[in-house]
Design a protein around this motif. Structure first.
Motif, PDB file in Angstrom:
ATOM      1  N   VAL A  88       0.836  -1.190   0.000  1.00 37.22           N
ATOM      2  CA  VAL A  88       0.000   0.000   0.000  1.00 37.22           C
ATOM      3  C   VAL A  88       0.875   1.245   0.000  1.00 37.22           C
ATOM      4  N   HIS A  89       0.635   2.137  -0.960  1.00 33.95           N
ATOM      5  CA  HIS A  89       1.375   3.391  -1.092  1.00 33.95           C
ATOM      6  C   HIS A  89       0.458   4.536  -0.673  1.00 33.95           C
ATOM      7  N   GLU A  90       0.703   5.102   0.486  1.00 32.48           N
ATOM      8  CA  GLU A  90      -0.093   6.251   0.917  1.00 32.48           C
ATOM      9  C   GLU A  90       0.432   7.525   0.253  1.00 32.48           C
ATOM     10  N   LYS A  91      -0.402   8.552   0.244  1.00 32.31           N
ATOM     11  CA  LYS A  91      -0.051   9.777  -0.469  1.00 32.31           C
ATOM     12  C   LYS A  91       1.133  10.489   0.186  1.00 32.31           C
ATOM     13  N   ASN A  92       1.321  10.268   1.502  1.00 34.50           N
ATOM     14  CA  ASN A  92       2.435  10.898   2.214  1.00 34.50           C
ATOM     15  C   ASN A  92       3.754  10.158   2.037  1.00 34.50           C
ATOM     16  N   GLY A  93       3.753   9.108   1.215  1.00 39.09           N
ATOM     17  CA  GLY A  93       4.979   8.360   0.947  1.00 39.09           C
ATOM     18  C   GLY A  93       5.168   7.118   1.780  1.00 39.09           C
ATOM     19  N   VAL A  94       4.335   6.922   2.804  1.00 42.12           N
ATOM     20  CA  VAL A  94       4.444   5.737   3.649  1.00 42.12           C
ATOM     21  C   VAL A  94       3.994   4.503   2.860  1.00 42.12           C
ATOM     22  N   GLN A  95       4.771   3.424   2.964  1.00 39.36           N
ATOM     23  CA  GLN A  95       4.432   2.173   2.298  1.00 39.36           C
ATOM     24  C   GLN A  95       4.323   1.055   3.335  1.00 39.36           C
ATOM     25  N   SER A  96       3.389   0.158   3.131  1.00 36.27           N
ATOM     26  CA  SER A  96       3.237  -0.961   4.059  1.00 36.27           C
ATOM     27  C   SER A  96       2.779  -2.194   3.293  1.00 36.27           C
ATOM     28  N   LEU A  97       3.356  -3.344   3.629  1.00 35.01           N
ATOM     29  CA  LEU A  97       2.997  -4.609   2.993  1.00 35.01           C
ATOM     30  C   LEU A  97       1.968  -5.320   3.858  1.00 35.01           C
ATOM     31  N   GLN A  98       0.823  -5.645   3.273  1.00 37.58           N
ATOM     32  CA  GLN A  98      -0.221  -6.401   3.954  1.00 37.58           C
ATOM     33  C   GLN A  98      -0.264  -7.789   3.324  1.00 37.58           C
ATOM     34  N   LEU A  99       0.249  -8.779   4.050  1.00 35.49           N
ATOM     35  CA  LEU A  99       0.329 -10.134   3.519  1.00 35.49           C
ATOM     36  C   LEU A  99      -1.070 -10.677   3.239  1.00 35.49           C
ATOM     37  N   TYR A 100      -1.184 -11.461   2.174  1.00 39.37           N
ATOM     38  CA  TYR A 100      -2.478 -12.024   1.810  1.00 39.37           C
ATOM     39  C   TYR A 100      -2.946 -13.084   2.795  1.00 39.37           C
ATOM     40  N   GLY A 101      -2.006 -13.877   3.297  1.00 38.89           N
ATOM     41  CA  GLY A 101      -2.386 -14.971   4.172  1.00 38.89           C
ATOM     42  C   GLY A 101      -1.361 -15.208   5.251  1.00 38.89           C
ATOM     43  N   ARG A 102      -1.646 -16.207   6.084  1.00 38.13           N
ATOM     44  CA  ARG A 102      -0.784 -16.507   7.232  1.00 38.13           C
ATOM     45  C   ARG A 102       0.375 -17.419   6.853  1.00 38.13           C
ATOM     46  N   ARG A 103       0.168 -18.249   5.825  1.00 42.69           N
ATOM     47  CA  ARG A 103       1.180 -19.235   5.458  1.00 42.69           C
ATOM     48  C   ARG A 103       1.917 -18.825   4.190  1.00 42.69           C
ATOM     49  N   PRO A 104       3.165 -19.273   4.030  1.00 44.88           N
ATOM     50  CA  PRO A 104       3.967 -18.855   2.873  1.00 44.88           C
ATOM     51  C   PRO A 104       3.363 -19.237   1.530  1.00 44.88           C
ATOM     52  N   ASP A 105       2.565 -20.318   1.489  1.00 49.14           N
ATOM     53  CA  ASP A 105       2.002 -20.740   0.209  1.00 49.14           C
ATOM     54  C   ASP A 105       0.715 -19.988  -0.140  1.00 49.14           C
ATOM     55  N   GLU A 106       0.272 -19.102   0.711  1.00 51.13           N
ATOM     56  CA  GLU A 106      -0.948 -18.339   0.439  1.00 51.13           C
ATOM     57  C   GLU A 106      -0.573 -17.085  -0.353  1.00 51.13           C
ATOM     58  N   VAL A 107      -0.419 -17.291  -1.639  1.00 47.14           N
ATOM     59  CA  VAL A 107      -0.005 -16.249  -2.568  1.00 47.14           C
ATOM     60  C   VAL A 107      -0.940 -16.271  -3.773  1.00 47.14           C
ATOM     61  N   ILE A 108      -0.905 -15.218  -4.549  1.00 53.28           N
ATOM     62  CA  ILE A 108      -1.605 -15.206  -5.826  1.00 53.28           C
ATOM     63  C   ILE A 108      -0.586 -14.878  -6.910  1.00 53.28           C
ATOM     64  N   TYR A 109      -0.982 -15.069  -8.141  1.00 58.88           N
ATOM     65  CA  TYR A 109      -0.043 -14.932  -9.248  1.00 58.88           C
ATOM     66  C   TYR A 109      -0.560 -13.908 -10.256  1.00 58.88           C
ATOM     67  N   SER A 110       0.335 -13.087 -10.724  1.00 62.48           N
ATOM     68  CA  SER A 110       0.019 -12.144 -11.793  1.00 62.48           C
ATOM     69  C   SER A 110       0.373 -12.791 -13.125  1.00 62.48           C
ATOM     70  N   ILE A 111      -0.544 -12.636 -14.082  1.00 59.62           N
ATOM     71  CA  ILE A 111      -0.288 -13.152 -15.422  1.00 59.62           C
ATOM     72  C   ILE A 111      -0.985 -12.275 -16.439  1.00 59.62           C
ATOM     73  N   SER A 112      -0.348 -12.072 -17.555  1.00 59.79           N
ATOM     74  CA  SER A 112      -0.959 -11.345 -18.657  1.00 59.79           C
ATOM     75  C   SER A 112      -2.122 -12.150 -19.217  1.00 59.79           C
ATOM     76  N   ARG A 113      -3.255 -11.502 -19.398  1.00 62.86           N
ATOM     77  CA  ARG A 113      -4.400 -12.190 -19.988  1.00 62.86           C
ATOM     78  C   ARG A 113      -4.040 -12.743 -21.371  1.00 62.86           C
ATOM     79  N   HIS A 114      -3.288 -11.944 -22.135  1.00 59.85           N
ATOM     80  CA  HIS A 114      -2.911 -12.352 -23.479  1.00 59.85           C
ATOM     81  C   HIS A 114      -2.033 -13.601 -23.436  1.00 59.85           C
ATOM     82  N   ARG A 115      -1.074 -13.606 -22.522  1.00 56.27           N
ATOM     83  CA  ARG A 115      -0.167 -14.753 -22.404  1.00 56.27           C
ATOM     84  C   ARG A 115      -0.929 -16.003 -21.965  1.00 56.27           C
TER      85      ARG A 115
END
Length: 477
Positions: A88-115
């Motif tokens: 998260v990028h706030e307007k004042n420049g502060v950045q913070s990471l909010q993890l999606y889940g509690r476990r390391p395998d709880e991730v999502i993947y970015s992919i190009s729709r075209h690809r």
């Protein structure tokens, strides 16, 4: 001629060869059906994709599960970029990471729709019994005579194609859905969000280096609008600006290069310098539509059915549009199996597809999916407010932290709603919504007088969870 031990007249047609149509073709071919896949566009494997139109896709557990069942996940491994949380990028420049889940395998993947589309079409093209016809556009459907009119755009020739059946995976602007609605076969509603989107780009650095953290989905929340950016495999990011279509701060109000430049520089100062072409892209790229599609039925007898966005398009704010469509494909295949006895591992169809109980298949598919697609449509709309506004609210952040802690303490009963949706394909959307409503109330009550997790009454929390949330039947590792 036989295909997978079946007669070649056991066939279905699919209109729309995007990711949903391509995956559905693969799954149905592996259940023993011959598939003809029609697509109005040129073959997307012959070009680099249309810029400015498509939001990068987030592939989560539901989508990955469907790809694994179809046996195509390995074909996509090199195109996936892992995201473990929101940065998260706030307007004042502060950045913070909010993890999606509690476990390391709880991730999502970015992919190009075209690809993604290219990879699925490559797999489909290798399968015997899948015939893909590009530049073939559905123009009309005649439900009295069970035929569809499809135009070969290369030869400007209109053909009548039997709907035996014809499955429509032609997206949110579905020609088939609108034809069904015009003839009062079904009733539909297309609810405009009154916000639109434009795609912008953040080029990679020297030698394809990422210029921001590559393991996160970046969000610049600004109350009534936001910018997001998803990483690509080549070091670039695809950014998407979500903004009201009308109003004081809107696409309608931002017309001149100076106004656009001032807006982007002021609202997104930490990323503006990374988008050298943002003003030109803002002007050149079309404003995309955002809305939700509702329909009271998804089929016309045993002739035609709507699947994926054609039936229930949703807004993209839960990262579930594609995942939901892919889950549709699995559920449709399961409905075929329940009504014919054929499975993907041992297809044995021996009669014409038109003789199969398609009306029963369509009815079962609708009954199983409609409550779940309604649920994710509602949750996706709710998540827009969360992404553009609530992610910077300290109370929201405390509740998110508490949710993860309660999951750690009560893994059989308490799984955060976001996690149920994104990381647990075995939990239906409707179940996630219902349990999420209870959990949201509990979190609000437990944090009403708390400033930190140390202030939480965990004994009370345990009692409330035990009373209100039965075991979900899933125990995380």
């Amino acid at each position: 001629m036989t295909v997978n031990g079946m007669r070649d007249f056991a066939s279905v047609g699919i209109v729309g060869a995007g990711p949903t149509g391509a995956l559905l073709a693969i799954l149905l071919q592996r259940r023993g059906l011959k598939v003809t896949l029609y697509e109005a566009r040129k073959d997307p494997r012959d070009n680099s994709g249309e810029s400015g139109r498509s939001i990068n896709l987030a592939l989560a557990d539901r989508g990955m599960h469907a790809l694994k069942v179809a046996g195509v996940s390995d074909d996509l491994a090199g195109a996936l970029v892992t995201m473990r949380g929101r940065l998260v990028h706030e307007k004042n420049g502060v950045q913070s990471l909010q993890l999606y889940g509690r476990r390391p395998d709880e991730v999502i993947y970015s992919i190009s729709r075209h690809r993604l589309n290219q990879a699925l079409l490559d797999v489909a093209a290798r399968l015997p019994g899948v015939d893909t016809r590009f530049e073939h556009r559905l123009e009309d459907a005649d439900f009295e005579n069970a035929t569809a009119q499809i135009r070969d755009l290369r030869q400007d020739r209109l053909s009548s194609v039997p709907m035996q059946p014809l499955l429509a995976t032609d997206g949110a602007g579905s020609v088939m859905r609108r034809r069904m609605a015009a003839l009062e076969v079904i009733e539909t509603q297309e609810a405009d969000l009154e916000h639109g989107y434009k795609e912008l780009s953040i080029p990679g650095g020297p030698n394809g280096a990422y210029r921001m953290a590559s393991d996160a989905l970046h969000i610049w929340p600004r109350g009534n609008f936001m910018l997001i950016a998803l990483p690509n495999a080549n070091g670039s990011f695809t950014a998407t600006l979500f903004l009201p279509t009308r109003g004081a701060v809107s696409y309608e109000a931002l017309t001149s290069p100076a106004e656009i430049e001032r807006f982007l520089r002021t609202e997104f100062p930490d990323v503006y310098g990374l988008m050298p072409n943002c003003v030109a892209e803002f002007q050149a790229h079309p404003t995309g539509y955002l809305g939700t599609v509702y329909a009271n039925r998804w089929s016309a007898g045993g002739m035609a059915a709507l699947i994926g966005d054609a039936a229930h398009a949703i807004v993209p704010f839960h990262g579930q549009g594609m995942n939901c469509c892919f889950e549709d494909c699995l559920e449709f295949g399961a409905a075929v199996e329940r009504n014919t006895g054929e499975s993907a591992s041992a297809p044995a169809l021996s009669r014409s597809a038109r003789c199969l109980p398609w009306q029963d298949v369509f009815a079962e598919f609708f009954a199983s999916r409609k409550p779940n697609t309604d649920a994710i449509a509602a949750m996706a709309l709710e998540n827009y407010l969360e992404m553009r506004e609530r992610v910077v609210d300290p109370r929201f952040r405390l509740q998110q932290s508490l949710a993860l802690e309660l999951e750690r303490r009560h893994p059989q009963r308490f799984i955060p709603r976001y996690s149920m949706v994104m990381f647990h394909h075995e939990i239906s959307y409707r179940t996630a919504q219902l349990r999420g409503d209870i959990q949201s109330r509990l979190l609000a009550e437990l944090t009403a007088n708390a400033a930190t997790l140390q202030d939480i009454d965990y004994e009370r929390a345990s009692q409330e969870i035990t009373r209100e949330l039965p075991p979900i039947g899933y125990i995380p590792a």
